[in-house]
Design a protein around this motif. Structure first.
Motif, PDB file in Angstrom:
ATOM      1  N   CYS A  13      -9.115  -0.958  -1.684  1.00 35.79           N
ATOM      2  CA  CYS A  13      -7.196  -1.329  -2.971  1.00 35.79           C
ATOM      3  C   CYS A  13      -8.221  -0.780  -4.394  1.00 35.79           C
ATOM      4  CB  CYS A  13      -6.486  -2.024  -2.870  1.00 35.79           C
ATOM      5  SG  CYS A  13      -5.421  -2.098  -3.926  1.00 35.79           S
ATOM      6  N   PHE A  21      -7.218   2.220  -7.037  1.00 38.72           N
ATOM      7  CA  PHE A  21      -7.293   2.522  -8.677  1.00 38.72           C
ATOM      8  C   PHE A  21      -8.297   1.711  -9.674  1.00 38.72           C
ATOM      9  CE2 PHE A  21      -3.570   1.629  -5.315  1.00 38.72           C
ATOM     10  CZ  PHE A  21      -2.785   2.617  -5.094  1.00 38.72           C
ATOM     11  N   THR A  72       1.175  -0.753  -5.507  1.00 39.85           N
ATOM     12  CA  THR A  72       1.910  -0.284  -5.728  1.00 39.85           C
ATOM     13  C   THR A  72       3.160   0.394  -4.120  1.00 39.85           C
ATOM     14  OG1 THR A  72       0.581   1.894  -6.022  1.00 39.85           O
ATOM     15  CG2 THR A  72       1.754   1.113  -7.938  1.00 39.85           C
ATOM     16  N   CYS A 120       0.407   1.988  -2.629  1.00 36.86           N
ATOM     17  CA  CYS A 120       0.347   3.149  -2.767  1.00 36.86           C
ATOM     18  C   CYS A 120       1.693   4.555  -2.359  1.00 36.86           C
ATOM     19  CB  CYS A 120      -1.117   3.794  -1.691  1.00 36.86           C
ATOM     20  SG  CYS A 120      -2.240   2.784  -1.996  1.00 36.86           S
TER      21      CYS A 120
HETATM   22  S1  SF4 Z   1      -0.146  -0.592  -0.433  1.00 38.49           S
HETATM   23 FE1  SF4 Z   1      -0.354  -2.224  -1.806  1.00 38.49          FE
HETATM   24  S2  SF4 Z   1      -2.089  -3.328  -1.825  1.00 38.49           S
HETATM   25 FE2  SF4 Z   1      -2.449  -1.473  -0.318  1.00 38.49          FE
HETATM   26  S3  SF4 Z   1      -3.631  -0.163  -1.013  1.00 38.49           S
HETATM   27 FE3  SF4 Z   1      -2.124   0.258  -2.462  1.00 38.49          FE
HETATM   28  S4  SF4 Z   1      -1.108  -0.338  -3.915  1.00 38.49           S
HETATM   29 FE4  SF4 Z   1      -3.233  -1.785  -2.738  1.00 38.49          FE
END
Ligand code: SF4
Ligand code: SF4
Ligand code: SF4
Ligand code: SF4
Lengths: 228, 282, 839
Positions: free
Chosen positions: B61, B65, B188, B190
């Motif tokens: 993660c 990002f 988010t 993702c």
């Molecule tokens: S779903 Fe949420 S916690 Fe998982 S990689 Fe995407 S942003 Fe990060």
């Protein structure tokens, strides 16, 4: 429309700017070479420097060449290469972008500069190991762009010179001015020997000057060209 | 982001397809209302039997990002209890719960408290219309943020009882009057990957299949099957975090060993709940 | 400085023009080609993103898992597992995920450097690669010309597969055989024991087919030699197939935490439990069936062709006193537990017995692993589906490497000479932890040039302060080259730095063990070009060798790798490099079990020089081994290299083929060579001498690893280090309260050689009587995230201001002496006795 004298003047002025960028590119590209040292010590340049109030110290002109080159190689390493405390001369390290994508090698700025260069039809030479956003590469690009501008002043009544002036301005605004002045401040604060300290001051002064010049001249040029 | 492993077709956001009769949200339990729209309802299932605390999710993660140091979208909490030689240790993965919100408002507290929750564009997802905002809820259940609209009041950070939102020291706000202020960040789900039919980064990365993501409106999806097999939506008190807050989390935990009984934090205290949302190994 | 006016600008410009015109070297260099834009239109640079997915392999740890790198506009943006890999099934771990920050590490070294101040002063000057390679070459040449090529010491930490093969080959081509490795601080006791018993090294656990998982001192869910490809199988077996998992460990590792049963065990006593479990199984007759069958292939007495009944009788006799009650007293594990687990292990078939560094990093190291082999053998859990198997990896062909005669400095790599303290009878993987001390003992003039490749002798070995003292001594090491990516703790003391390419910027063929027993072929390819002037050390060594006038068929490692791949059978037919570059992995689909049962054709023993050794039951080529008629196989130097087959019953079998040690094709639980060295031929418990007189306040110091760090390598990786920024010492509340230590208190840990300062973490997960300190943190250099030493120009990394830890840890190697296990010389990381007090 510019008359012949004005065209010639513009071409000359472009040539001059291009030269300065080329000189700065050479200075930052690598450690001070014997070749460059000889040139700088040569009287015309020496005179210019003293005119500009650049103070390289007595030693610069009196110390044995080898010693000087060795000392400056160490200074260059310490300032720009590391290991440890150094000021990496790359845009991506210094230009604090809003999206946070900066501060390491090959971050967003590197990609942008690379795309800028490549969109112009230029390539990074295979043999050069520097990164796309090295200060010397950015200066070299300016050198090349302005050279192109100069060529355009010499043909077709300068019809296409403005095109390159716009690109120069764009590169200045989006890249060079976004970081090099701050970079110079860091070098001025950190340098121990006079040469890079003074060169950084000079770089900063020159960029201020060129920014003013290009925007003033650029505007005049735009009007003149567009009237035509 | 990658295309190495696609979310199975049925888990993918449905854009076309059957149009179900629009249901009025008011007064209906969130999950039923969502089921009627024809849009997916994204959910996340964490299988605590499988989590080994390896932090692959956390790092994947971070790299997806470029999350700044000290800020987290995904974290693993290590839970210890008991005494030597029968001491126990387990791991609880945490992320934004993409809460459905309380039944009266239909939105979670972070959206409710955001003054700019509806200041964005009109959008359509499937046959449902919605408005974006600085913090807003998409009809498929994703709780998203838009830094073009955020004014930096940080009310959403105060409102979230889970402490999963952070001020991003590297992102500046874009609204012309707020350029000096810093943006916020959070998980988010993702959405940028999911919208292209790819599962979230942390789900792709987890080596032990602890994490599953998918559409709970589709009975054939993996999450639906897990929810059914373990009755996750039937006993939210045992399968979600802070059930008493009424936020209706859509991150469910499979927890046959009762690990969550040993995990708690002072969620009423903002400082503490924010401090809790960090990943740290001692 | 004066203002720049139009007038002085013009002068400046004219002078600049003159400078440019005069110097060829000052003309533009970085950009090539001509500007081509459409003048009619406004120019705007393209913003189209170019994204490529490139198959490659991880190297954040030695597991080297297959992965895919995503590169956007020349910038590496994400790493993910390779779903086509049968080893990893698409998984890489947290370290693997974080690998990309090592390319863009703000403290990375990007140019060759030469030291200018005193050694260790941190003052450097950039030099050109030409100068760097020239300097190294001329020093090596001088040694060659003087007939002393062995005075070039090459010491590597990590060089595997094509990197190991090529770089090692190039080093040898210079004429030196003075080559140091690092296995002596890694797990060499396991390897030595395996060489004594089943020949060759590395046991793989066939998790996919197993029904029981018994783990001793291996934190396999967090970190391991073959970490991710095994770890994900374990959790699948446990959750999806309900396979029971039992873990013995000195502290609560995450592996222990996830086990069905965690059994705390005192430091260094795993062997006692192995011995007692064996006794339980023998006494209860649980060897019957699979165990008995396998014992046919084992040597348990002096006679290789003894009956199984005799073998069992001999074992029973040897194990008579190793009772559960005896082991309970030593290990702290209740006798009833030992008995219960022994029965479970022997009766739930097939079972794996995963024992790793914990048990062997001790005085009894090698013998402990031998005892483990006995346990696997008497239950028939060897080289069969679902058991401990002989590891299988890819067998690549290699493009030609120049052959050379080499010379080697003696008494450096294998510990002290016979008769002195720290001399070992079977240092089959050397004793790297002794190398600095051996150099000191031999004195000045031993070596003229030392090259450290991916190696940090100062930090990776015990006794830091003494290491620093030795590497600082320019008389002992006159010229040191360090090939490193970051400014490491040892690199700090080098005379020249050669910046290495990271693993994400280079090419390799790879061959790590495949848990499926098939043997996966896979490759690593550069995801991006080496940053700055960094350069693969393989390329550097090829150039050195070429400059010495030795020819190679390739000029770069990339070429070498591609040539090798294109000539490897199987891979070649699949499409060679072109196929591998696209897919990253290839396998032949055949799992390899029961390798020892392979029959050898009768023609093999009819070859010239092949004789039969009665004592060993072995056919070997005595002629090729330069042995005299009647010479003993066991006693002839390097006889194992000429092993042909073993006679078992009326069959001629490949058996467990020897490697590094003269043994027969039997699983040698009873070892002639160990007996000849003056120890018991069967595994024997000998209490560690340094622990004999432990007082009530003495504690055991054990080290460990965590899931987000690799040894001392990953600590400047900001995403990993922010999760684990320092290494608190784990101590049980009982021990803490006795000493007035509270959680987070500063404490002092003192051993026989030094005292260190650190901070306590008081936890029930620590075992009473023990203090546990991970060996990741406490760097002296290595960059801002690892040691806090960052470039003070301030904000050259946006995350600088976000660093949220102040303490960077304290490394336990400060207080751990360099001592080897009694047989193999393996570093005894885990049997240091310490006193702990509040600071
Ligand atoms: S779903 Fe949420 S916690 Fe998982 S990689 Fe995407 S942003 Fe990060
Ligand atoms: S990657 Fe999976 S197993 Fe590892 S910590 Fe995250 S959720 Fe747990
Ligand atoms: S977890 Fe917090 S931020 Fe996420 S949806 Fe729920 S209330 Fe909002
Ligand atoms: S286990 Fe090792 S090789 Fe595999 S992903 Fe992790 S660091 Fe890389």
């Amino acid at each position: 429309m510019k008359n012949n004298t004005e065209l010639k003047e513009s071409a000359e002025h472009a040539q001059q700017r291009s030269n300065v960028y080329g000189f700065l590119a050479a200075v930052y590209r690598k450690e001070l070479s014997a070749e460059l040292l000889v040139q700088i010590k040569d009287s015309p340049f020496r005179e210019v420097l003293s005119d500009l109030g650049v103070n390289l110290g007595k030693e610069f002109f009196s110390a044995p060449e080898e010693e000087l080159i060795e000392n400056y190689a160490i200074e260059y390493t310490r300032l720009f290469l590391g290991p440890g405390k150094h000021i990496s001369p790359h845009e991506s390290i210094h230009y604090e972008r809003d999206d946070g994508d900066w501060g390491t090698h090959w971050s967003a700025s590197t990609v942008e500069v690379k795309k800028f260069v490549e969109s112009l039809g230029l390539n990074y030479s295979e043999t050069d190991r520097s990164m796309p956003d090295h200060i010397s590469v950015e200066f070299e690009l300016m050198q090349k762009l302005i050279e192109k501008e100069k060529e355009e002043w010499e043909v077709n009544e300068g019809k296409d010179a403005l095109h390159y002036i716009k690109i120069e301005n764009m590169f200045m605004k989006d890249h060079i001015l976004k970081w090099i002045p701050q970079f110079c401040d860091k070098v001025i604060a950190e340098a121990e020997l006079p040469f890079y300290k003074e060169i950084a001051k000079l770089t900063k002064k020159f960029l201020e000057f060129d920014k003013k010049e290009t925007s003033v001249n650029g505007e005049e040029d735009r009007q003149k060209v567009e009237q035509a | 982001m990658s295309k190495t492993k696609k979310v199975s077709r049925r888990d993918v956001l449905k854009t076309g397809g059957a149009v179900a009769a629009a249901a009025t949200v008011t007064g209906m339990p969130a999950s039923i209302a969502e089921a009627a729209t024809g849009n997916p309802r994204w959910a996340f299932v964490v299988d605590l039997r499988r989590c080994v605390g390896c932090r692959t999710c956390t790092i994947s993660c971070k790299s997806e990002f470029n999350v700044p140091l000290g800020r987290w979208r995904a974290v693993i909490k290590t839970v210890d209890w008991g005494k030597f030689p029968t001491a126990r240790r387990a791991f609880v993965p945490r992320l934004c719960n993409h809460c459905a919100g309380e039944s009266d408002t239909g939105v979670p507290p972070c959206v409710e408290k955001c003054p700019e929750a509806k200041s964005g564009k009109r959008m359509k997802l499937g046959n449902e219309r919605y408005r974006t905002g600085a913090t807003y809820k998409r009809p498929d259940g994703m709780i998203l943020v838009d830094m073009d609209l955020c004014i930096g009041c940080y009310k959403c950070i105060d409102a979230c009882p889970y402490g999963v939102r952070y001020v991003d020291p590297n992102v500046k706000l874009k609204r012309p009057d707020r350029e000096k202020d810093l943006g916020i960040g959070k998980c988010t789900f993702c959405e940028h990957r999911v919208d292209q039919g790819i599962e979230p980064s942390c789900v792709q990365a987890c080596p032990h299949e602890t994490r599953s993501f998918g559409d709970m409106n589709d009975p054939g999806s993996k999450v639906s099957k897990l929810i059914k097999e373990f009755g996750l939506d039937k006993k939210r008190a045992d399968t979600t975090l802070l059930p008493d807050e009424g936020t209706m989390p859509h991150v469910f935990y499979i927890d046959p060993e009762g690990v969550l009984d040993h995990y708690s934090f002072d969620h009423k205290n903002q400082e503490k709940r924010l401090a809790e949302y960090r990943d740290n190994i001692i | 400085m004066a203002q720049l006016t139009r007038r002085n600008f013009m002068k400046f410009a004219v002078a600049s023009g003159a400078v440019l015109a005069a110097g060829e070297g000052m003309k533009s260099k970085a950009l090539a080609g001509d500007i081509k834009t459409q003048t009619g239109r406004d120019f705007s640079p393209t913003t189209k993103k170019e994204r490529k997915a490139i198959p490659s392999a991880c190297w954040q740890c030695v597991s080297r898992d297959s992965m895919i790198g995503f590169v956007e506009d020349g910038r590496l943006v994400k790493l993910e597992g390779q779903p086509k890999s049968i080893r990893g099934n698409g998984h890489i771990c947290a370290r693997g995920q974080a690998g990309l920050t090592s390319v863009y590490d703000p403290d990375r070294i990007l140019h060759p450097m030469k030291r200018i101040g005193p050694r260790g002063s941190g003052q450097w000057k950039r030099i050109s690669w030409d100068e760097a390679v020239g300097e190294l070459t001329s020093r090596i040449k001088k040694l060659r010309d003087a007939g002393t090529p062995e005075k070039f010491l090459y010491h590597y930490g990590r060089a595997k597969a094509s990197s190991g093969k090529l770089i090692g080959g190039m080093v040898k081509a210079t004429g030196t055989g003075s080559i140091g490795n690092h296995t002596g601080v890694c797990e060499s006791a396991k390897w030595t024991a395996q060489e004594m018993t089943w020949g060759g090294h590395f046991d793989n656990w066939d998790i996919d087919n197993t029904k029981y998982m018994l783990i001793f001192g291996s934190n396999i869910l967090e970190t391991h030699t073959n970490h991710m490809s095994v770890a994900h199988r374990i959790m699948h077996a446990k959750v999806d197939r309900g396979v029971k998992m039992v873990t013995f460990d000195v502290r609560m590792s995450n592996t222990a935490a996830k086990s069905d049963e965690y059994i705390p065990i005192k430091q260094g006593t795993d062997m006692a439990v192995f011995l007692a479990m064996t006794k339980v199984i023998l006494d209860k007759g649980l060897y019957k069936g699979a165990g008995e069958e396998f014992l046919e292939y084992c040597k348990c007495t002096e006679k290789h062709d003894d009956s199984v009944a005799n073998k069992i009788a001999a074992l029973k006799k040897h194990y008579a006193n190793y009772t559960p009650a005896w082991a309970a007293q030593i290990s702290g594990v209740p006798a009833s537990t030992i008995e219960r687990i022994a029965v479970e292990y022997a009766t739930t078939k097939p079972a794996v017995l995963i024992a790793y560094r914990g048990p062997v990093t001790t005085y009894n190291g090698t013998d402990c692993e031998r005892a483990r082999q006995v346990l696997s053998s008497i239950t028939g859990n060897v080289d069969a589906p679902g058991t401990n198997c002989k590891a299988v990896g890819a067998g690549w062909s290699s493009a030609a490497i120049p052959k050379a005669k080499t010379k080697k400095v003696k008494d450096i790599f294998d510990g002290a000479p016979k008769g002195e303290p720290e001399s070992y009878p079977f240092p089959t993987h050397h004793a790297s932890h002794q190398v600095l001390d051996r150099i000191k003992a031999k004195g000045p003039g031993t070596f003229d040039v030392a090259v450290w490749y991916c190696y940090t002798p100062v930090f990776a070995n015990g006794n830091h302060m003494r290491n620093i003292e030795i590497v600082k001594d320019e008389k002992l090491l006159p010229f040191v080259v360090s090939c490193d990516t970051s400014y490491g703790d040892s690199t700090h003391y080098a005379d020249m730095i050669m910046p290495d390419a990271t693993y994400l910027e280079r090419y390799d063929w790879e061959d790590m063990v495949d848990p499926t027993q098939i043997g996966e072929f896979y490759i690593r390819q550069a995801l991006v070009k080496p940053l700055g002037e960094a350069r693969d050390f393989g390329d550097v060594m090829i150039e050195v060798v070429n400059r010495l006038g030795i020819k190679t068929d390739y000029k770069t490692k990339e070429e070498y790798v591609k040539m090798s791949v294109d000539m490897t059978p199987g891979v070649k037919e699949a499409g060679g490099w072109a196929y591998m570059a696209k897919h990253g992995v290839w396998n032949d689909g055949k799992a390899k079990f029961y390798s020892y049962k392979k029959e050898v054709p009768a023609s093999a023993i009819k070859e010239d020089g092949v004789v039969y050794d009665e004592q060993a039951g072995v056919y070997w080529n005595a002629k090729k081994a330069h042995a005299k008629p009647g010479d003993s196989y066991f006693k002839t130097k390097n006889a194992y290299k000429y092993y042909v087959a073993t006679k078992m019953g009326n069959k001629l079998l490949a058996g467990f083929k020897p490697d590094k040690i003269n043994k027969s094709g039997y699983m040698e639980l009873w070892s002639q060579v160990v007996k000849d060295a003056g120890y018991n031929a069967l595994p024997e418990w000998i209490p560690a001498p340094n622990q004999k007189n432990m007082g009530p306040n003495d504690m055991h110091l054990t080290t460990y690893k965590v899931c987000v760090q690799t040894h001392s390598r990953t600590q400047n990786n900001k995403w990993l280090t922010e999760i684990y920024p320092n290494n608190h010492a784990w101590i049980n509340p009982k021990d803490a309260s006795k000493r007035g230590i509270g959680d987070g208190d500063k404490i002092k840990v003192k051993s026989s050689i030094a005292e260190m300062e650190t901070y306590a973490h008081v936890t029930e997960n620590a075992q009473p009587g023990h203090i546990h300190i991970s060996h990741h943190m406490g760097h002296y250099q290595y960059g801002r995230y690892a040691s806090g030493k960052r470039a003070p120009e301030g904000r050259d990394d946006p995350d600088d201001k976000n660093i949220h830890w102040k303490w960077h840890g304290s490394h336990p190697n400060q207080v751990i002496p360099n001592r080897g296990d009694r047989l193999g010389g393996f570093q005894r990381w885990n049997d240091t006795v310490v006193q702990v007090r509040k600071a």
